[in-house]
Write a protein that holds these residues in place. Structure first.
Motif, short mmCIF file in Angstrom:
data_model
loop_
_atom_site.label_atom_id
_atom_site.label_comp_id
_atom_site.label_asym_id
_atom_site.label_seq_id
_atom_site.Cartn_x
_atom_site.Cartn_y
_atom_site.Cartn_z
N TYR A 12 0.86 -1.18 0.00
CA TYR A 12 0.00 0.00 0.00
C TYR A 12 0.89 1.24 0.00
N ILE A 13 0.76 2.04 -1.05
CA ILE A 13 1.60 3.23 -1.22
C ILE A 13 0.75 4.48 -1.03
N GLN A 14 1.25 5.39 -0.17
CA GLN A 14 0.52 6.63 0.09
C GLN A 14 0.97 7.73 -0.87
N LYS A 15 0.02 8.55 -1.30
CA LYS A 15 0.30 9.65 -2.22
C LYS A 15 0.02 10.99 -1.54
N ASP A 16 0.71 12.03 -2.03
CA ASP A 16 0.44 13.36 -1.49
C ASP A 16 -0.64 14.03 -2.35
N ARG A 17 -0.91 15.31 -2.06
CA ARG A 17 -2.00 15.99 -2.77
C ARG A 17 -1.65 16.27 -4.22
N PHE A 18 -0.37 16.11 -4.59
CA PHE A 18 0.04 16.26 -5.98
C PHE A 18 0.10 14.89 -6.70
N ASN A 19 -0.43 13.89 -6.01
CA ASN A 19 -0.53 12.54 -6.56
C ASN A 19 0.84 11.86 -6.74
N ARG A 20 1.78 12.27 -5.91
CA ARG A 20 3.11 11.68 -5.95
C ARG A 20 3.26 10.66 -4.84
N ASP A 21 3.99 9.56 -5.15
CA ASP A 21 4.22 8.55 -4.12
C ASP A 21 5.10 9.14 -3.03
N ILE A 22 4.67 8.94 -1.76
CA ILE A 22 5.46 9.47 -0.65
C ILE A 22 5.92 8.37 0.31
N GLY A 23 5.61 7.10 -0.03
CA GLY A 23 6.11 6.01 0.80
C GLY A 23 5.03 5.04 1.20
N PRO A 24 5.43 3.99 1.91
CA PRO A 24 4.47 2.96 2.32
C PRO A 24 3.42 3.52 3.28
N TYR A 25 2.21 3.08 3.09
CA TYR A 25 1.12 3.47 3.99
C TYR A 25 1.29 2.72 5.31
N LYS A 26 1.16 3.46 6.41
CA LYS A 26 1.32 2.92 7.77
C LYS A 26 2.65 2.18 7.93
N ASN A 27 3.68 2.73 7.29
CA ASN A 27 5.03 2.18 7.36
C ASN A 27 5.11 0.72 6.91
N GLY A 28 4.19 0.34 6.05
CA GLY A 28 4.23 -1.01 5.49
C GLY A 28 3.66 -2.09 6.39
N THR A 29 3.00 -1.71 7.48
CA THR A 29 2.48 -2.72 8.40
C THR A 29 1.34 -3.54 7.80
N LEU A 30 0.70 -3.00 6.78
CA LEU A 30 -0.40 -3.72 6.14
C LEU A 30 0.06 -4.52 4.93
N ASP A 31 1.32 -4.31 4.54
CA ASP A 31 1.83 -5.01 3.36
C ASP A 31 1.99 -6.50 3.63
N THR A 32 1.86 -7.31 2.59
CA THR A 32 2.06 -8.76 2.70
C THR A 32 3.04 -9.21 1.63
N LEU A 33 3.74 -10.28 1.94
CA LEU A 33 4.71 -10.85 1.00
C LEU A 33 4.04 -11.92 0.13
N PRO A 34 4.50 -12.09 -1.08
CA PRO A 34 3.94 -13.15 -1.92
C PRO A 34 4.38 -14.52 -1.43
N GLU A 35 3.53 -15.52 -1.66
CA GLU A 35 3.86 -16.90 -1.32
C GLU A 35 3.90 -17.71 -2.61
N GLN A 36 5.05 -18.28 -2.91
CA GLN A 36 5.21 -19.02 -4.16
C GLN A 36 4.29 -20.23 -4.19
N GLY A 37 3.80 -20.57 -5.39
CA GLY A 37 2.96 -21.75 -5.55
C GLY A 37 3.73 -23.02 -5.25
N PHE A 38 3.00 -24.06 -4.88
CA PHE A 38 3.62 -25.34 -4.56
C PHE A 38 4.12 -26.02 -5.84
N GLU A 39 5.24 -26.70 -5.71
CA GLU A 39 5.70 -27.56 -6.79
C GLU A 39 4.86 -28.83 -6.78
N ILE A 40 4.58 -29.36 -7.97
CA ILE A 40 3.88 -30.63 -8.03
C ILE A 40 4.60 -31.59 -8.98
#
Length: 640
Positions: free
Chosen positions: A198-226
């Protein structure tokens, strides 16, 4: 007192507001609420899809990096459209169409604008992306194939459509999902779980960094090998043998129901359905209405089984006491239905069960079929019993496998014949339905059903549900329906004389010229009449070639069914291919180079062209002039 009361009310209201805000932000927060905030952008991090290996751990499907150009319509500003179109290799109309499509989906959410850039195109575009507001590049992975075979088994992935989005909220527009084969059936296992930032934007619509310091972000989990049950080398070898031929091949391990190979011909290289040319390639394949390379003949091609079905009729007749192994019928180079004589190629003479099987005598099995009906008080009772026995071998059903599609085939019933001929024991009989005795009646099967039937014979009366999944993340799977045997209605003792007859097919019967050194094989040839409508006229084509076999006869490791359209006698094409694949699987090398050379060099393309040539043609005529006269004479004497 009033001041104190007023102050207390203000304090209580303040605490209430603060508590409610804290609750909303800390306890009742849902990531989906972030989407309602235009100042928050959600960026997905896609995992690698799970790798697919064969039964021996050899790679079949991996991943290659790919790059999608994404767009957020509301953030798009004035830009050099022609320059961007040149970099993306699209025209201006395509640019407008994709931007309009993305805007309709959502003006504030990202959409795939151009999918799957090559590494070269990505390198050229990356350094100029800062000039194009509202556009960015998202990395993902595409399928990489370490084989050019098994397209019908592995399947392919493609972008989700509106129906997928409505059915499953996990997906968003532009994502990929399994569309056919293993990719579809085991989508939830292979796809993994995407991460999100989740990326927060300023009033000029520019990225200013992770929302809530990245606490809501999640990492991807690779699919299982079969691991799937397919043997990579056997599959590739079978597809080489099938070059220029139409039909289906299925090989099964009888002791487990694991599918060793599942071949459909003609086929295609699975890598054709990867990348930006996937759609164009698929259209060419899908709309080829003559050869139909996307039609999986191994599980969907329904035709009469021909003489391999005689083995089932023999087992049923033995079970019901209609015959014994020593029961004889005389073949007068055919048999009579009323006053009409029907032909037979076995050479004529007195037939027992054993030589009735290995010479493939039509007269013997029609006689056994009539005897079967005589065991019951009515024709309908006989047909009910016959149908029950046939269905116990898995015929007339989908088998319950983990394959994504297929056809159930058909088994005729009392209800069918009552509908056709009318109810009553005198309206129809064994004589009316005699074609069932030789596999040319109303029975229809698919190659996988023939292979499963053969595995049941090899096991002396039971089979396991055919399936393609073997391991998940290195661990053996144990799905109850795959490991519990399904028993036929035939007693074990009746299988030995039938199996001996099938073994003698190789020793001195219709397949004696395709024996494999040091391997005891039991098999059955089949030649099936083949018709097509040309200008609304039913027209006979060259017969279909069918062959079923298992080996070794004791402790079988492989059961196989081969069905070749327009392949003539059962041992000519289907028998050659089945024998070669058995040797390849059990030995890992080929000693019958003569059989192999024939199958690799010869095609049936001229046969398939006949109905579309507009010229007259003869049926069952094939040029074997490249082989010796002696070989041709041997075939004419031994085959059916």
């Amino acid at each position: 007192m009033k001041k104190l009361l007023l102050s207390s009310i203000i304090v209580i209201i303040g605490i209430t507001f603060l508590s409610r805000l804290s609750y909303l932000q800390i306890f009742s927060f849902s990531p989906d609420q972030v989407l309602e905030d235009p100042a928050i952008k959600r960026v997905y991090d896609y995992p690698e899809r799970g790798y697919i290996y064969d039964r021996n751990g050899e790679l079949l499907v991996g991943n290659d990096p790919a790059y999608d150009v994404m767009v957020i319509p509301r953030e798009v500003r004035a830009l050099d459209t022609l320059e961007l179109c040149g970099l993306l290799k699209i025209d201006k109309e395509k640019f407008k169409k994709e931007l309009r499509k993305a805007t309709i989906y959502s003006p504030r959410l990202p959409s795939v604008f151009v999918p799957q850039l090559s590494k070269e195109d990505y390198a050229k575009l990356q350094e100029k992306m800062r000039h194009y507001n509202g556009f960015y590049i998202q990395k993902r992975s595409l399928r990489y194939y370490d084989t050019n075979s098994a397209a019908n088994v592995l399947g392919y992935i493609s972008e989700v459509n509106e129906r997928d989005l409505a059915k499953n909220p996990y997906y968003v527009q532009g994502e990929l999902t399994g569309r056919t084969g293993v990719e579809k059936v085991y989508e939830d296992i292979l796809r993994g779980r995407k991460g999100v930032q989740y990326i927060q934007k300023d009033r000029f619509n520019r990225d200013i960094g992770p929302y809530k310091n990245g606490t809501l972000d999640t990492l991807p989990e690779q699919g299982f090998e079969i691991n799937i049950t397919i043997d990579k080398h056997l599959q590739e070898y079978g597809e080489r043998l099938m070059h220029g031929k139409w039909g289906g091949i299925v090989a099964i391990e009888p002791s487990s129901g694991e599918i060793l190979s599942m071949i459909s011909g003609p086929t295609y290289d699975p890598s054709l359905l990867v990348g930006r040319k996937r759609s164009a390639n698929y259209s060419k394949l899908h709309y080829d209405s003559i050869s139909k390379p996307t039609f999986d003949r191994s599980i969907s091609f329904e035709k009469s089984p021909g003489s391999p079905f005689k083995a089932i009729n023999a087992l049923i007749a033995l079970q019901e006491g209609a015959i014994t192994p020593s029961t004889t019928f005389t073949c007068h180079h055919g048999f009579f239905i009323g006053r009409h004589r029907k032909g037979c190629h076995c050479g004529g003479g007195v037939r027992t069960l054993n030589n009735g099987i290995y010479k493939s005598c039509n007269a013997y099995f029609v006689g056994a079929y009539k005897k079967l009906f005589e065991q019951f008080p009515s024709n309908s009772a006989a047909m009910d019993a016959w149908e029950k026995h046939v269905r116990s071998f898995g015929l007339g059903s989908y088998l319950g496998s983990d394959l994504y599609t297929g056809r159930p085939g058909s088994v005729p019933s009392t209800a069918l014949y009552n509908k056709w001929y009318g109810e009553g024991d005198k309206r129809w009989s064994a004589t009316t339905t005699y074609s069932n005795a030789i596999g040319q009646g109303e029975v229809n099967v698919t190659p996988i059903q023939l292979a499963n039937m053969t595995a049941a014979i090899a096991n002396r009366g039971f089979f396991f549900t055919p399936h393609v999944l073997k391991k998940i993340d290195g661990k053996e799977i144990s799905i109850p329906d795959f490991v519990e045997p399904k028993h036929t209605t035939i007693d074990k003792r009746h299988f030995e004389p039938v199996i001996q007859g099938m073994a003698d097919v190789y020793h001195h019967g219709t397949a004696k010229h395709i024996q494999i050194p040091d391997i005891e094989i039991a098999g059955k040839t089949g030649t099936v009449e083949n018709y097509i409508k040309i200008d609304s006229v039913k027209t006979q084509l060259t017969d279909n070639s069918v062959f079923v076999a298992f080996a070794p006869v004791e402790n079988p490791k492989i059961a196989i069914a081969v069905y070749i359209q327009n392949g003539y006698y059962g041992s000519r094409y289907a028998g050659h291919i089945a024998s070669l694949m058995i040797e390849q699987y059990l030995k890992g090398e080929i000693t019958r180079k003569d059989l192999e050379k024939r199958m690799l060099e010869r095609t049936l393309e001229s046969e398939y062209a006949k109905p579309y040539s507009g010229k007259e043609f003869k049926i069952n005529e094939y040029d074997w002039s490249r082989h010796s006269i002696k070989y041709q004479e041997k075939i004419s004497q031994s085959e059916q």
